[in-house]
Design a protein around this motif. Structure first.
Motif, PDB file in Angstrom:
ATOM      1  N   ALA A 112       0.820  -1.220   0.000  1.00  0.00           N
ATOM      2  CA  ALA A 112       0.000   0.000   0.000  1.00  0.00           C
ATOM      3  C   ALA A 112       0.852   1.267   0.000  1.00  0.00           C
ATOM      4  O   ALA A 112       0.312   2.366  -0.084  1.00  0.00           O
ATOM      5  CB  ALA A 112      -0.928   0.002   1.212  1.00  0.00           C
ATOM      6  N   LYS A 113       2.173   1.079   0.096  1.00  0.00           N
ATOM      7  CA  LYS A 113       3.111   2.205   0.124  1.00  0.00           C
ATOM      8  C   LYS A 113       2.728   3.220   1.210  1.00  0.00           C
ATOM      9  O   LYS A 113       2.507   4.409   0.966  1.00  0.00           O
ATOM     10  CB  LYS A 113       3.197   2.882  -1.247  1.00  0.00           C
ATOM     11  N   ILE A 114       2.665   2.712   2.436  1.00  0.00           N
ATOM     12  CA  ILE A 114       2.302   3.531   3.586  1.00  0.00           C
ATOM     13  C   ILE A 114       3.301   4.673   3.776  1.00  0.00           C
ATOM     14  O   ILE A 114       4.512   4.483   3.660  1.00  0.00           O
ATOM     15  CB  ILE A 114       2.266   2.665   4.858  1.00  0.00           C
ATOM     16  N   THR A 115       2.772   5.854   4.087  1.00  0.00           N
ATOM     17  CA  THR A 115       3.621   6.994   4.417  1.00  0.00           C
ATOM     18  C   THR A 115       3.164   7.586   5.752  1.00  0.00           C
ATOM     19  O   THR A 115       2.098   7.242   6.279  1.00  0.00           O
ATOM     20  CB  THR A 115       3.542   8.091   3.338  1.00  0.00           C
ATOM     21  N   LYS A 116       3.939   8.503   6.261  1.00  0.00           N
ATOM     22  CA  LYS A 116       3.597   9.155   7.522  1.00  0.00           C
ATOM     23  C   LYS A 116       2.424  10.124   7.376  1.00  0.00           C
ATOM     24  O   LYS A 116       1.918  10.644   8.376  1.00  0.00           O
ATOM     25  CB  LYS A 116       4.820   9.872   8.085  1.00  0.00           C
TER      26      LYS A 116
END
Length: 241
Positions: free
Chosen positions: A23-27
């Motif tokens: 999901a290409k998690i980011t902050k």
């Protein structure tokens, strides 16, 4: 910012790592966890450690699942529960036998901090299992229902799709919130392995405790990402099978 909801994990830390990568998690993302972090696969303590650290680097909201409460009762009050052992608790008890008291106390603190439900500013409800009060979550007389009950999902599944929304027979609970996101009852029970919508209820428990994958879903676009089936990630283990 995306709002992402994560289904029941049941000790499958490897699967959580996979969906975060896919999901290409980011902050910048808001991560809403629906509960049941433990019981099933062998990494329940490591998963709790990961979530404790994650909340310091990312925006997280953690629901309380029934398995999380069972673990909290056992860690905090030494409450034995033989039925729990047979439904995933045994692997958790064995894993926690290797931890020191300081770590256990830290985990109890995390488990006690979990939320019964979360209602966002767009009238979208997030809860592990459901609620029973016809006036909504703020009026629930039995808080354990937030992480134990199944009638909300059963009501949504059994609803006649031809029933008009303004009919007096339309279930009142399903009118209170624009969308409701739950876990607790795996959709594998109805032959699904993807997030499943019935009425305005989205069930994101895709069977990670058993033979299914773990799922993370963008609640605005309904795009979702899944891990490999958990038995493939833990080939020497049985999970809750």
């Amino acid at each position: 910012m995306r709002t992402l909801v994560i289904g029941d994990i049941h000790g499958g830390l490897r699967a959580l790592h996979q969906i975060f990568e896919r999901a290409k998690i980011t902050k910048d993302d808001l991560l809403i966890f629906l509960g049941d972090y433990v019981d099933g696969w062998s990494e329940s303590p490591a998963l709790i450690d990961f979530l404790i650290d994650l909340q310091h680097t990312h925006s997280c909201i953690f629901m309380r699942g029934n398995h999380d409460q069972l673990l909290c009762d056992w860690l905090n009050e030494s409450k034995d529960n033989l039925l729990w052992y047979k439904h995933g608790g045994e692997s958790t008890v064995l894993a926690y036998a290797k931890l020191d008291d300081k770590t256990k106390k830290k985990h109890v603190g995390f488990l006690q901090s979990l939320q019964d439900y979360f209602l966002d500013d767009l009238n979208r409800l997030f809860v592990h299992a459901g609620f029973t009060n016809m006036n909504g979550v703020n009026f629930e007389h039995f808080p354990k229902m937030f992480y134990w009950e199944r009638t909300l999902w059963e009501t949504a599944m059994s609803l006649d799709k031809n029933l008009a929304y303004n009919s007096p027979l339309y279930p009142r609970r399903l009118k209170l919130y624009d969308e409701i996101y739950i876990g607790h009852t795996p959709v594998t029970q109805i032959g699904q392995t993807v997030p499943t919508q019935m009425a305005n209820v989205w069930n994101v428990d895709t069977g990670a405790a058993f033979k299914g994958p773990l799922t993370i879903m963008d609640i605005d676009t309904k795009e979702y990402w899944q891990s490999d089936p958990l038995p493939d990630l833990y080939p020497t283990e049985k999970g809750r099978n």
